[in-house]
Design a protein around this motif. Structure first.
Motif, PDB file in Angstrom:
ATOM      1  N   PHE A  62       0.835  -1.202   0.000  1.00 50.91           N
ATOM      2  CA  PHE A  62       0.000   0.000   0.000  1.00 50.91           C
ATOM      3  C   PHE A  62       0.870   1.253   0.000  1.00 50.91           C
ATOM      4  N   GLY A  63       1.825   1.322   0.902  1.00 49.20           N
ATOM      5  CA  GLY A  63       2.713   2.491   0.960  1.00 49.20           C
ATOM      6  C   GLY A  63       3.534   2.645  -0.306  1.00 49.20           C
ATOM      7  N   THR A  64       3.974   1.532  -0.863  1.00 44.54           N
ATOM      8  CA  THR A  64       4.756   1.562  -2.097  1.00 44.54           C
ATOM      9  C   THR A  64       3.933   2.107  -3.258  1.00 44.54           C
ATOM     10  N   VAL A  65       2.720   1.601  -3.414  1.00 45.82           N
ATOM     11  CA  VAL A  65       1.857   2.071  -4.497  1.00 45.82           C
ATOM     12  C   VAL A  65       1.490   3.537  -4.288  1.00 45.82           C
ATOM     13  N   PHE A  66       1.193   3.911  -3.049  1.00 45.30           N
ATOM     14  CA  PHE A  66       0.874   5.315  -2.773  1.00 45.30           C
ATOM     15  C   PHE A  66       2.056   6.216  -3.129  1.00 45.30           C
ATOM     16  N   THR A  67       3.261   5.810  -2.778  1.00 44.40           N
ATOM     17  CA  THR A  67       4.449   6.597  -3.103  1.00 44.40           C
ATOM     18  C   THR A  67       4.614   6.727  -4.613  1.00 44.40           C
TER      19      THR A  67
END
Length: 180
Positions: free
Chosen positions: A104-109
């Protein structure tokens, strides 16, 4: 490629919105309002909403309380994901998570990088699961909340989204508890 399968029925998800801020009030909570507008516009149900101070224990207590509520499927928090000393939302979320959704954090970034360039490195958006409830910590800006909802959560919280989505695995999130 992802798509919406119109042959499947839409299933509304019950969502709580938590704003983390020392200064926001219900009257000026633009990020919380953005999330409420988006989730309701998509056909989901707002089941709870609150504002808590930037306090790790207070945030974690609210998350745990909402995870224990069978009327809440998802918690979206906004605020407190940055790098300053008062930004403790990510730590509070991780205190509660049983499993973190690292991607999730990776895709958001990745999404943020295309919109705000290298400033995206300052966000610590995160997601996880606790007690069969999905938890997502989003930055405190309305534009970041729009990006997270429009580009990730709107799709993953739609049962019709293919090839897979968060909704279809709801029943399996607590399967380890049933085996005892």
């Amino acid at each position: 490629m992802s798509r919406i399968d119109e042959s499947r029925d839409f299933i509304p998800v019950r969502i709580a919105v938590l704003t983390v801020s020392d200064t926001r009030t219900p009257e000026d909570d633009r990020s919380g309002n953005t999330l409420v507008e988006r989730l309701e516009g998509a056909g989901h149900i707002l089941t709870a909403r609150d504002i808590v101070r930037d306090d790790r224990k207070q945030i974690a207590d609210k998350l745990q309380s909402w995870c224990a509520d069978p009327k809440i499927d998802v918690v979206l928090s906004t605020g407190g994901t940055g790098l300053t000393g008062r930004d403790v939302t990510v730590e509070a979320h991780r205190d509660v998570y049983e499993k973190e959704i690292e991607a999730f954090g990776t895709v958001f970034t990745h999404i943020s990088l295309a919109k705000i360039g290298t400033s995206a490195v300052q966000s610590r958006a995160t997601g996880g699961v606790a007690n069969g409830t999905y938890l997502f910590a989003l930055p405190g800006s309305p534009s970041a909340c729009r990006d997270a909802w429009d580009e990730i959560l709107k799709l993953q919280l739609d049962y019709r989204h293919r090839p897979c989505n968060f909704v279809e695995i709801f029943p399996r999130l607590t399967e380890h508890q049933r085996r005892k």
